[in-house]
Design an enzyme around this catalytic site. Structure first.
Site, short mmCIF file in Angstrom:
data_model
loop_
_atom_site.label_atom_id
_atom_site.label_comp_id
_atom_site.label_asym_id
_atom_site.label_seq_id
_atom_site.Cartn_x
_atom_site.Cartn_y
_atom_site.Cartn_z
CG ASN A 19 30.48 28.09 90.20
OD1 ASN A 19 29.38 27.56 90.37
ND2 ASN A 19 31.17 28.59 91.19
NE ARG A 44 32.46 31.37 100.05
CZ ARG A 44 32.76 31.62 98.77
NH1 ARG A 44 33.77 32.41 98.46
NH2 ARG A 44 32.08 31.06 97.79
CB ALA A 45 28.38 31.87 106.18
N GLY A 46 26.99 29.87 103.94
CA GLY A 46 26.07 29.93 102.79
C GLY A 46 26.49 29.13 101.57
CB SER A 79 27.79 39.61 90.93
OG SER A 79 29.14 40.01 90.84
NE ARG A 107 29.58 26.27 94.53
CZ ARG A 107 29.23 25.60 95.63
NH1 ARG A 107 29.04 24.29 95.59
NH2 ARG A 107 29.04 26.23 96.75
CE1 TYR A 134 35.74 36.23 83.12
CE2 TYR A 134 34.19 35.50 84.81
CZ TYR A 134 35.12 35.22 83.84
OH TYR A 134 35.46 33.91 83.58
CB ILE A 135 30.02 37.56 82.19
CG1 ILE A 135 30.54 36.67 83.33
CG2 ILE A 135 29.32 36.69 81.13
CD1 ILE A 135 29.47 35.98 84.15
CE1 TYR A 170 24.26 38.35 92.09
CE2 TYR A 170 24.51 36.05 92.72
CZ TYR A 170 24.56 37.04 91.76
OH TYR A 170 24.89 36.72 90.47
#
Ligand code: UFG
Length: 325
Positions: A170, A276-278, A77, A219, A11-12, A141
């Protein structure tokens, strides 16, 4: 200038390759196509399918091509996947990445611009986040990216191999040609848009009980073209070190949904789910150092234009790129 873009089919990486080519830079894309897509390689670039574990081939390719710089996007990622398969992350992002550093060192020590992440900060103590905050990743990660940053620091100190590590917040949005396509897709903006395209019945919103203005996570969304531009600034500067890249503005998940509805004129069906965990409650960048030291300034610093570009790309590529990835 000739630049090797490792992970240029992702993507990036694909958006960055496009920008470099637009600016007259010669680009060699190196990608294993394990996560990337052949269709995401700009046709003006030279492409070599190669995996970072192919140590000897990597030496040969860099020896023949002698790039003036290397941009390294070639890593796994997914935070969630890293919590299930940490070895996969340490092997690819750290051990295989080391082959790239050694090949660079053996072939003229071109500057390395490394794709790092805000995940190196873990659950930050203070927001906006500056680069001097504690580095305490909370998943393999983020840890793997931090380990690679540390290897860069040592290779610079001992071998004078120059580097810039860019800690993305993000990444979002698209160019006319290239955009975000992951399988499975876990990211917020594409998931909201895929719901509007009818590929998901409802958008799952993870957590409404965070200590933020509306209870959903905050974010810092940065346009992929602004990110790409920062890589060029990093290559062209004499500076060495690690820098945050964000817009400096925070948006809640609900604000992203509202803005998407405004941009597309469509209502997003939302299903509230558990956290969502984390997920940290709030991640917002202080990118002053990148602006002052790399001479970078984000130009598309606006959530509406980010979502609009992603929406235009996804409407043209509702099922992403062809093939695996
Ligand atoms: N979210 C949802 N539903 C979804 C997807 C996301 O509610 O279907 C929420 C998440 O819970 C989170 C926010 O939207 O609160 C953003 O989630 P993303 O998955 O889009 O992005 P993250 O902030 O989790 O992760 C990003 C990068 C990581 C990087 C991290 C750094 O994708 O690679 O920032 O903090 F590690």
């Amino acid at each position: 200038m000739k630049v090797a873009v490792v992970g240029g089919a992702g993507y990036i990486g694909s958006c960055c390759t496009e920008l470099l080519l637009d600016r007259g830079v010669e680009v060699l894309v190196l990608d294993s196509l394990v996560k990337g897509y052949a269709d995401a390689v700009d046709e003006r670039a030279r492409f070599e399918q190669i995996d970072l574990q192919e140590r000897d081939r990597l030496h040969d390719v860099l020896g023949q091509e002698k790039p003036d710089g290397i941009i390294h996007f070639g890593a796994y990622s997914e935070v969630g996947e890293s919590m299930k398969h940490p070895g996969k992350y340490f092997r690819n992002n750290v051990a295989n990445g080391l082959n790239l550093l050694d090949a660079a060192l053996a072939n003229g020590s071109p500057k390395i611009v490394f794709s790092s992440t805000a995940a190196v900060y873990g659950m930050p103590e203070k927001v906006p986040i500056t680069e001097d905050q504690p580095l305490v990743p909370v998943n393999p990660y983020g840890e793997s990216k931090l380990m690679f940053e540390r290897m860069l620091q040592w290779y610079y100190r001992i071998h004078s191999l120059p580097y810039v590590a860019l800690r993305y917040f993000n990444a979002a949005g698209a160019t006319e040609k290239f955009g975000e396509s992951h399988s499975p897709e876990t990211h917020l903006i594409p998931n909201v848009l895929l719901t509007l395209l009818g590929q998901k019945e409802q958008f799952s919103l993870f957590g409404e009980d965070y200590p933020t203005q509306d209870g959903t996570c905050v974010r810092d969304y940065i346009h992929v073209v602004d990110l790409a531009e920062a890589h060029l600034c990093a290559l062209e500067s004499d500076v060495v070190g690690s820098f945050n890249l964000g817009s400096g503005s925070g948006y809640t998940v609900k604000e992203v949904i509202d803005t998407t509805e405004k941009v597309t004129g469509k209502k997003v069906p939302v299903k509230a789910e558990k956290r969502r965990a984390g997920d940290p409650a709030k991640l917002v960048s202080d990118s002053t150092a990148a602006q002052e030291q790399l001479g970078w300034s984000p130009k598309f610093n606006n959530l509406e234009s980010i979502i609009d570009s992603a929406w235009r790309w996804l409407q043209k590529h509702p099922y992403g790129y062809k093939g695996s990835g």
